[in-house]
Motif scaffolding. Structure first.
Motif, PDB file in Angstrom:
ATOM      1  N   GLY A   7       0.801  -1.211   0.000  1.00 50.27           N
ATOM      2  CA  GLY A   7       0.000   0.000   0.000  1.00 50.27           C
ATOM      3  C   GLY A   7       0.836   1.263   0.000  1.00 50.27           C
ATOM      4  O   GLY A   7       0.323   2.344  -0.226  1.00 50.27           O
ATOM      5  N   ALA A   8       2.118   1.190   0.240  1.00 53.22           N
ATOM      6  CA  ALA A   8       2.982   2.366   0.230  1.00 53.22           C
ATOM      7  C   ALA A   8       3.516   2.523  -1.186  1.00 53.22           C
ATOM      8  O   ALA A   8       4.190   1.650  -1.688  1.00 53.22           O
ATOM      9  N   ARG A  19       5.958  11.423   2.258  1.00 54.38           N
ATOM     10  CA  ARG A  19       6.938  11.762   3.282  1.00 54.38           C
ATOM     11  C   ARG A  19       6.598  11.061   4.591  1.00 54.38           C
ATOM     12  O   ARG A  19       5.419  10.931   4.947  1.00 54.38           O
ATOM     13  N   PRO A  20       7.603  10.595   5.325  1.00 54.36           N
ATOM     14  CA  PRO A  20       7.357   9.812   6.539  1.00 54.36           C
ATOM     15  C   PRO A  20       6.444  10.494   7.555  1.00 54.36           C
ATOM     16  O   PRO A  20       5.584   9.841   8.137  1.00 54.36           O
ATOM     17  N   GLU A  71      13.452  -4.185  12.535  1.00 55.98           N
ATOM     18  CA  GLU A  71      13.077  -4.935  11.336  1.00 55.98           C
ATOM     19  C   GLU A  71      11.821  -4.358  10.697  1.00 55.98           C
ATOM     20  O   GLU A  71      11.726  -4.268   9.467  1.00 55.98           O
ATOM     21  N   VAL A  72      10.856  -3.970  11.528  1.00 56.16           N
ATOM     22  CA  VAL A  72       9.629  -3.370  10.998  1.00 56.16           C
ATOM     23  C   VAL A  72       9.975  -2.093  10.248  1.00 56.16           C
ATOM     24  O   VAL A  72       9.508  -1.867   9.129  1.00 56.16           O
ATOM     25  N   HIS A  77      10.503   0.853   5.150  1.00 62.02           N
ATOM     26  CA  HIS A  77      11.324   1.928   4.578  1.00 62.02           C
ATOM     27  C   HIS A  77      11.005   3.262   5.252  1.00 62.02           C
ATOM     28  O   HIS A  77      10.885   4.294   4.602  1.00 62.02           O
ATOM     29  N   LEU A  78      10.854   3.211   6.581  1.00 64.49           N
ATOM     30  CA  LEU A  78      10.536   4.403   7.369  1.00 64.49           C
ATOM     31  C   LEU A  78      11.568   4.568   8.478  1.00 64.49           C
ATOM     32  O   LEU A  78      12.140   3.584   8.953  1.00 64.49           O
ATOM     33  N   PRO A  79      11.781   5.814   8.925  1.00 66.36           N
ATOM     34  CA  PRO A  79      12.653   6.013  10.083  1.00 66.36           C
ATOM     35  C   PRO A  79      12.071   5.307  11.313  1.00 66.36           C
ATOM     36  O   PRO A  79      10.847   5.147  11.433  1.00 66.36           O
ATOM     37  N   ALA A  80      12.940   4.909  12.221  1.00 70.75           N
ATOM     38  CA  ALA A  80      12.496   4.206  13.426  1.00 70.75           C
ATOM     39  C   ALA A  80      11.523   5.039  14.243  1.00 70.75           C
ATOM     40  O   ALA A  80      10.563   4.499  14.799  1.00 70.75           O
TER      41      ALA A  80
END
Length: 126
Positions: A7-8, A19-20, A71-72, A77-80
């Motif tokens: 979905g991203a 954008r995150p 891992e998530v 593909h997002l910052p922690a």
């Protein structure tokens, strides 16, 4: 442009098109404390409201086995920090549970003996 199956929307060259901070409506702090090595697991419950495609992907990732926050974040593909906000939302909806990482036990006296034996063996080879 490809849909990463989650979905991203991603552009093969540019990366993530959203954008995150928009994923979390500008929120950057989670209400639940997570360590990067905290394990998250799906409970089988679904949130009562739709939280977005990224949360759907998180639930899919956490449904098969416990997975770390790091891992998530890598899979999304997002910052922690943004991932932690999403995870916090899911914990709030009781869709996820979390477990803090186990502390590393202090080294036992035998550990030093083993390390010295390894060091001696390495010195003999040099």
């Amino acid at each position: 442009m490809t849909d990463a199956g989650n979905g991203a929307w991603l552009d093969d060259e540019a990366g993530r098109l959203v954008r995150p901070y928009t994923v979390t409506s500008g929120r950057t702090r989670s209400e639940v404390h997570f360590d990067l090595l905290s394990l998250v697991m799906a409970t089988g419950r679904r949130p009562t409201t739709y939280l977005g495609p990224d949360c759907d992907q998180v639930l899919d990732l956490c449904g098969a086995r416990p997975i770390t926050v790091a891992e998530v974040a890598a899979h999304l593909h997002l910052p922690a920090s943004i991932t932690k906000v999403l995870l916090s939302d899911l914990v709030g909806h009781r869709a996820l549970t979390t477990q803090a990482p186990r502390p590393i036990e202090a080294a036992s006296p035998t550990d030093r003996i083993i390390l010295e034996a390894v060091l001696d063996g390495l010195r003999k080879r040099i």
